[in-house]
Write an enzyme that holds these catalytic residues in place. Structure first.
Site, short mmCIF file in Angstrom:
data_model
loop_
_atom_site.label_atom_id
_atom_site.label_comp_id
_atom_site.label_asym_id
_atom_site.label_seq_id
_atom_site.Cartn_x
_atom_site.Cartn_y
_atom_site.Cartn_z
N HIS A 129 0.82 -1.22 0.00
CA HIS A 129 0.00 0.00 0.00
C HIS A 129 0.85 1.27 0.00
O HIS A 129 0.33 2.36 -0.25
CB HIS A 129 -0.99 0.00 1.17
CG HIS A 129 -0.39 0.24 2.52
ND1 HIS A 129 -0.10 -0.78 3.41
CD2 HIS A 129 -0.05 1.39 3.16
CE1 HIS A 129 0.39 -0.26 4.52
NE2 HIS A 129 0.43 1.05 4.39
N ASP A 159 0.23 -7.64 1.35
CA ASP A 159 0.67 -6.24 1.53
C ASP A 159 2.19 -6.12 1.52
O ASP A 159 2.76 -5.29 2.23
CB ASP A 159 0.10 -5.64 2.82
CG ASP A 159 0.16 -4.11 2.81
OD1 ASP A 159 0.18 -3.53 1.71
OD2 ASP A 159 0.20 -3.51 3.90
N SER A 237 4.59 2.56 7.92
CA SER A 237 4.27 1.43 7.05
C SER A 237 5.47 1.03 6.20
O SER A 237 6.07 1.86 5.53
CB SER A 237 3.10 1.78 6.13
OG SER A 237 1.90 1.88 6.86
#
Length: 516
Positions: A129, A159, A237
């Protein structure tokens, strides 16, 4: 008089001896003084101070060793902004019409994240992402060097993404083994949260094998996150979760929050999974995911009891996940919906995440031995793993059935539902496939009954009773009545059901009979 004086003198000698004895024992650390209340607020021993200093030094060493291999990722997505024409006439119409004649304007959307270098020539692990749909990816190192990066491959179901910069002798992280990580162990999260570059936070592993249903989407999304209380925020992230030895055990990926900011828990993708995905993306440009071709869930107490297990453990086979069904490796190996898988490769499978770990340690085409319980009988299957299909089936909304006349509902309080026969009108409107046209549609579910959350009113068709045997097709309410009339409160009944609006095959559902 002399006798009394002697007793007094003797008593004094005893008291003096006792006092000197205490002082002597205290000097040898033989006697501990303290309050009756246990040790709160007591002085910290020097050995404990040393232990805390060593822990602090370990965090310092991790920051010094790992942070140079952590990168800040800046992405740019170019989008076209189409201007709307005037909505109503007015004095500014002329200017609006002039604007409408101009070409659409391109706007750059920027975002940031984190990654970490895993090879000296510039391969970097991060989240999908972080770089999904990016037109430009820029990587900045701790020493301020900046590189343009290209996306090697992405996998939305885990992911995980791999990007590459052209570099030589770059600093790299050491990948650890998350299988050895234990709940309660110290971990450090490194990343670029909230625009604060190369931030280090510490915490512990709070849980393992944590599912986050619906986070990633898709049939093959992972349910095996590492949970930590090390602070993770937007911008973290893709960064590494590092153990006390300086080894990466996970990729920081998500947070549990109602505000979008850190609220106590973060989640990381296990590095063993990330490495497998990375190897596939580099070698094949896609993930070659091994599967056994079933839809599964953690066995509930009802499922375990129906399977004949004493403990609540194992993985329930709900249905087959291949289209056509006959191509499912599990079906070819004669597994059935309702089976509870208790071991794979000789290792216990207490939950879905455990089974997923075992299966994904193999490659498509390899054969794995599974053990399962089927309504009290232990079964063994040898399943040749297949490669997961690229696309997941689309889900469509199911129209509500019409009822009345010969298709009126009938109530079954023992399991808390009302059913009616599947009508020809429903078959036509819902485009129900041939094998599922003869059954009982659940028309109502009692919210306090045993079937609540197991069946969906106007959305579940009961096709068959598969246990207790012998198997019995459900063509009319009388068929269900014949089965339930033989069961008493506490007994279990397992159905094969079809969900309207789903493109998948039937699944097995166990229900404990109530006292109705």
């Amino acid at each position: 008089m002399t006798s009394r004086f002697s007793r007094v003198r003797f008593g004094g000698v005893v008291v003096i001896a006792f006092v000197f004895g205490l002082l002597f024992a205290s000097g040898l650390d033989l006697t501990k003084f303290g309050f009756a209340q246990d040790g709160k607020g007591g002085k910290v021993a020097s050995s404990q101070v040393q232990s805390l200093a060593e822990t602090g030094s370990a965090f310092e060493a991790i920051a010094d060793h790992v942070t140079p291999a952590v990168v800040s990722i800046q992405t740019q997505r170019v989008r076209t902004n189409v201007r709307r024409g005037p909505q109503r006439p007015g004095i500014e119409d002329f200017f609006r019409n002039f604007e409408q004649q101009q070409p659409p304007r391109e706007e750059a959307q920027e975002a940031s994240g984190t990654g970490f270098i895993v090879s000296k020539d510039g391969y970097i692990l991060t989240n999908n992402h972080v770089v999904a749909d990016a037109d430009k990816v820029t990587v900045t190192l701790l020493d301020k060097r900046t590189f343009e990066a290209r996306v090697i491959g992405r996998d939305p179901t885990t992911d995980v993404a791999v990007i590459k910069v052209n570099g030589v002798d770059l600093p790299v992280v050491q990948l650890g083994d998350d299988n050895l990580a234990r709940v309660g162990q110290w971990v450090v999260a490194i990343g670029n949260p909230l625009g604060l570059d190369f931030t280090v936070t510490a915490g512990i592993i709070s849980a393992k094998g944590r599912p986050l249903p619906g986070l990633l989407g898709g049939r093959y999304e992972i349910t095996d996150f590492i949970q930590t209380d090390a602070a993770i925020n937007p911008g973290n992230s893709g960064g590494p979760l590092v153990n006390i030895r300086g080894e990466v055990v996970g990729i920081n990926s998500a947070i549990a929050s109602s505000t979008g900011f850190y609220a106590g828990y973060g989640f990381a993708i296990p590095v063993s999974l990330a490495k497998q995905v990375m190897d596939d993306l580099i070698a094949f440009g896609k993930v070659r995911r091994p599967v056994i071709g079933v839809a599964i869930n953690n066995a509930t107490a009802t499922d375990a009891k129906a399977a004949g297990l004493k403990d609540v453990t194992g993985v329930l086979v709900q249905t087959f996940s291949f289209d056509p069904i006959d191509e499912s490796p599990a079906k070819k190996a004669v597994m059935e919906p309702g089976d509870v898988i208790i071991a794979a490769d000789g290792k216990p499978t207490d939950r879905v995440s455990t089974l997923q770990r075992i299966v994904r340690s193999h490659k498509p085409g390899e054969t794995v031995t599974f053990e399962a319980m089927r309504f009290g009988a232990k079964k063994t299957f040898r399943v040749k793993l297949a490669e997961a299909p690229d696309a997941a089936p689309q889900v469509s909304a199911a129209p509500a059935p019409a009822r009345g006349g010969e298709f009126a509902s009938r109530q079954f309080d023992k399991i808390g539902i009302a059913v009616e026969q599947v009508s020809p009108e429903l078959v036509t409107r819902a485009r129900i496939a041939e094998p599922y046209r003869r059954g009982l549609i659940v028309s109502d579910v009692n919210v306090t009954g045993p079937s609540y959350r197991k069946f969906l009113a106007d959305g579940t068709i009961l096709l068959q009773v598969i246990n207790p045997g012998p198997k019995r097709d459900l063509r009319a309410a009388a068929d269900l009545d014949a089965v339930l009339s033989r069961l008493k409160s506490g007994d279990l009944v397992t159905f094969l059901v079809y969900d309207l609006g789903q493109d998948g095959p039937p699944r097995a559902v166990s229900v404990q009979v109530g006292g109705g």
